[in-house]
Design a protein around this motif. Structure first.
Motif, PDB file in Angstrom:
ATOM      1  N   GLY A  44       5.243   4.475   2.407  1.00  0.00           N
ATOM      2  CA  GLY A  44       4.150   3.488   2.756  1.00  0.00           C
ATOM      3  C   GLY A  44       3.085   3.795   3.775  1.00  0.00           C
ATOM      4  O   GLY A  44       1.868   3.892   3.744  1.00  0.00           O
ATOM      5  N   LYS A 281      -2.143   0.384   3.847  1.00  0.00           N
ATOM      6  CA  LYS A 281      -0.600   0.801   4.063  1.00  0.00           C
ATOM      7  C   LYS A 281      -0.128   1.039   2.564  1.00  0.00           C
ATOM      8  O   LYS A 281      -0.384   0.333   1.685  1.00  0.00           O
ATOM      9  CB  LYS A 281       0.363  -0.064   4.843  1.00  0.00           C
ATOM     10  N   GLY A 282       0.322   2.060   2.069  1.00  0.00           N
ATOM     11  CA  GLY A 282       0.825   2.245   0.813  1.00  0.00           C
ATOM     12  C   GLY A 282      -0.094   2.526  -0.046  1.00  0.00           C
ATOM     13  O   GLY A 282       0.225   2.577  -1.307  1.00  0.00           O
ATOM     14  N   GLY A 291       2.225  -2.859   1.071  1.00  0.00           N
ATOM     15  CA  GLY A 291       2.771  -2.235   2.367  1.00  0.00           C
ATOM     16  C   GLY A 291       4.283  -2.297   2.686  1.00  0.00           C
ATOM     17  O   GLY A 291       5.070  -1.407   2.698  1.00  0.00           O
ATOM     18  N   TRP A 294       6.593  -0.849  -0.137  1.00  0.00           N
ATOM     19  CA  TRP A 294       6.848   0.548  -0.130  1.00  0.00           C
ATOM     20  C   TRP A 294       7.246   1.221   1.133  1.00  0.00           C
ATOM     21  O   TRP A 294       6.850   2.341   1.403  1.00  0.00           O
ATOM     22  CB  TRP A 294       5.510   1.215  -0.957  1.00  0.00           C
ATOM     23  N   HIS A 295       7.245   0.302   2.210  1.00  0.00           N
ATOM     24  CA  HIS A 295       7.537   0.956   3.448  1.00  0.00           C
ATOM     25  C   HIS A 295       8.516   2.081   3.395  1.00  0.00           C
ATOM     26  O   HIS A 295       8.258   3.177   4.071  1.00  0.00           O
ATOM     27  CB  HIS A 295       7.893  -0.150   4.621  1.00  0.00           C
TER      28      HIS A 295
END
Ligand SMILES: Cc1ncc(C[n+]2csc(CCOP(=O)(O)OP(=O)(O)O)c2C)c(N)n1
Length: 630
Positions: A44, A281-282, A291, A294-295
């Motif tokens: 992500g 993010k992501g 975000g 999918w971290h």
């Protein structure tokens, strides 16, 4: 051939057109999504900084200029652009490339990391050394908005801002930590993001003033003075300006040409400056830019959905057992509250957030603050449960001693990821907590052998009318299925349990090592070597009466723990038994005194001899040495 296949080093970026750089970003993103679907990893954060990474390597003269990435989990695009694309299939594996940045891996990895918020300090140190050495390269720290909530980051800003060094901080603001970001700084940055108008006006005026000539020169100076006098009221980045940084931004972190132009301009400015970049993010993940979801993703997932390809039928892991039990026990114990340092999902405390929202506290990436905050609450009769990974709690060691233990406050520390952690590698290993917690006076230290024992010990901790209480449990699946917390009794305080009776050698096993020791004992018994196995669920206080009986009936004790062998439970027991009966030999068998690098946790345990086979080998060796001596 794609542009990415052709790329030899970041120097190639500097010859590309904006269109090519844009296409390259697309290729990097597609490559990472595909490659991580096999290896798993922290996808992500990297997907959010593809364009930022390209722009930085284009505008700066890397590797001469030094980029210092915070945490390092967002470093996948950086790895791909700096010659490691062909090794990405080994990501996070034994002898493969690291999931974080690492100085031994590439000259472009200027500073190793894994823990958050070290980048500004490290980069400022590099800038100071550069100046001492008479060099003139640029140094830029790239830090996320989550990590900016950490005390270490402020200490560094405070130090750097008071200097006039040539020094750059890039703030990668995606409004996410692992979970949505928290805290006043986050609110401040959000308000800055939403109000870029003045900033644009200011930049335009500033530029005009800088270039004003002839009759406009005086007007230029006037504008400069006006800018200085009103900026305190109007500049979005006033906080950074007050800290001594020239603030530039916010700019779109997915607009490569705008970022390159900005970074090139910023390079020519003097003194400490901070560029505020907004990213998602992501970004580009086929199933959306979520975000948090999918971290990090497991190996073998569907690149389109992020879902694992194989469904798991295993028992729940310790984190899940802990989170569920904590939320349930909080029904029974109204004074208990839960604290996380930015990891509600990772620690399982998200369950408390749902069930008891008013009794849940996310302090951000601020472990030391979290512990002292807990100490403050404990002075008021509240019973805090501080759930922080073993490795991150290292940050709070002084708070544990100075604020909790010296005042004997009843704070419960729940240390997840204690022991070897597998693919996250050496920066995340939880192998020091036994050593550092045993060293703290007033601290109870306990480790469960399975999920039911974890819940039982948690109940013991909540009932315990004494000082601080630390519980450690691994990054692993619990070996048992665990029922509701209401039906699980407390584990009697300070007791051990003898699980198997043998002769000559007694294995004193801690937590995860109990199951392995029982399996070893079974194999040894089949060879005619019956050994005793004890579950030392309390490391401190230890069970003195059981230990006395063991010392009276065994020639050798083997202490097995998933923690560093230096100053661990084995060393502690050796000192205690040495006083009781110097004739009994105590052997410490733990993680050897070396760095344990990334590999699967099973492989790491094997490397350290901390599985049934390794423990049985150790017992055989002890037996032989005893036979020789006898
Ligand atoms: C000291 C410490 N505490 C907790 C973590 C776990 N952790 C890893 S990444 C992360 C979030 C970082 O957020 P941010 O700095 O905004 O970076 P982003 O992921 O958004 O790029 C956290 C909490 C850590 N690495 N180090």
């Amino acid at each position: 051939m794609t542009l990415l296949d052709d790329l030899r080093s970041p120097a190639d970026l500097r010859t590309m057109t904006p269109e090519q750089l844009q296409q390259l970003a697309q290729e990097v993103r597609e490559f990472l999504i595909e490659s991580c679907s096999v290896t798993g990893g922290h996808i992500g954060a990297g997907l959010g900084v593809v364009e930022l990474t390209i722009a930085l390597h284009t505008a700066f003269d890397t590797p001469r200029d030094q980029l210092v990435w915070d945490v390092g989990h967002q470093g996948y695009p950086h790895k791909v652009l700096t010659g490691r694309k062909d090794r990405m299939h080994t990501l996070r594996q034994e002898d493969g490339i690291s999931g974080f940045l690492k100085r031994t891996e590439s000259e472009y990895d200027t500073f190793g990391a894994g823990h958050a918020a070290t980048s500004i300090s490290a980069a400022f140190g590099m800038a100071a050394a550069r100046d001492l050495n008479g060099d003139d390269f640029k140094v830029a720290a790239i830090i996320g908005d989550g990590s900016l909530g950490s005390g270490l980051a402020y200490e560094a800003l405070n130090n750097a801002g008071a200097s006039d060094r040539d020094f750059i901080v890039v703030l990668n603001d995606n409004e996410m930590s692992i979970a949505p970001n928290v805290g006043a700084m986050h609110k401040y940055l959000t308000s800055v993001q939403r109000n870029p108008i003045y900033n644009r006006l200011r930049s335009a005026l500033g530029e005009w003033a800088d270039h004003a000539t002839g009759v406009f020169k005086d007007a230029g100076a006037l504008v400069r003075r006006w800018e200085e006098s009103v900026k305190a009221f109007l500049t979005p980045g006033v906080l950074f300006e007050e800290l001594g940084f020239r603030y530039i931004g916010p700019i779109d972190g997915h607009d490569i040409p705008q970022m390159i132009e900005t970074f090139r301009a910023v390079k020519s400015f003097k003194g400490p400056r901070l560029v505020h970049v907004i990213t998602t993010k992501g970004k580009g993940f086929p199933a959306g830019d979520h975000g948090e979801k999918w971290h990090a993703l497991p190996p073998g997932h569907d690149p389109a959905t992020g879902k694992p390809l194989k469904s798991s039928t295993a028992n729940p892991n310790y984190t899940t057992v802990f989170g569920k039990a904590l939320a349930e026990l909080m029904d029974e114990f109204p004074k208990v509250i839960a604290i996380t340092a930015a990891m509600p999902g990772g620690t399982g405390t998200g369950t408390v957030e749902k069930r008891h929202p008013a009794r849940f506290f996310d302090v951000g990436i601020a472990e030391a603050h979290g512990v002292t905050f807990a100490a403050g609450m404990a002075t008021q009769g509240v019973r805090p449960v501080v759930a922080i990974y073993s490795t991150f709690l290292q940050r709070a060691f002084d708070s544990i001693i100075h604020d909790v233990a010296i005042q004997d406050l009843p704070v419960i520390f729940c240390m997840d990821r204690a022991g070897l952690v597998g693919e996250d590698g050496e920066t995340h290993g939880g192998i020091y907590d036994i050593a550092y917690m045993l060293a703290v006076p007033n601290m109870t230290v306990a480790a469960p052998r399975d999920g039911t024992a974890l819940v039982g010990l948690l109940r013991t901790a909540m009932q315990h009318d004494g000082g601080p209480f630390a519980l450690r449990y691994p990054r692993d699946v619990a070996p048992d299925l665990v029922g509701p917390a209401t039906g699980i009794p407390a584990v009697p305080f300070g007791t051990w349990e003898v699980l198997r009776k043998g002769e000559e050698v007694a294995i004193l096993a801690v937590g995860t090592m109990v199951g392995e020791s029982l399996r070893a004992a079974e194999a040894l018994a089949a060879e005619g070597l019956p050994v005793t196995v004890v579950d030392c669920r309390f490391l401190k206080p230890y069970d003195a009466s059981t230990l006395t009986a063991l010392v009276a009936s065994h020639a050798q004790l083997l202490v097995v723990e998933e923690g560093t062998v230096v100053n661990g439970f084995g060393a502690f027991m050796a000192a205690v038994v040495g006083e009781m009966d110097p004739g009994v030999r105590v052997h410490a068998h733990g993680v050897p005194d070396r760095i344990v690098y990334a590999a699967s946790r099973t492989r790491q345990l094997r490397q350290c001899g901390l599985d049934a086979a390794g423990i049985a080998d150790k017992v055989r060796a002890l037996h032989e040495s005893e036979a020789l001596a006898g």
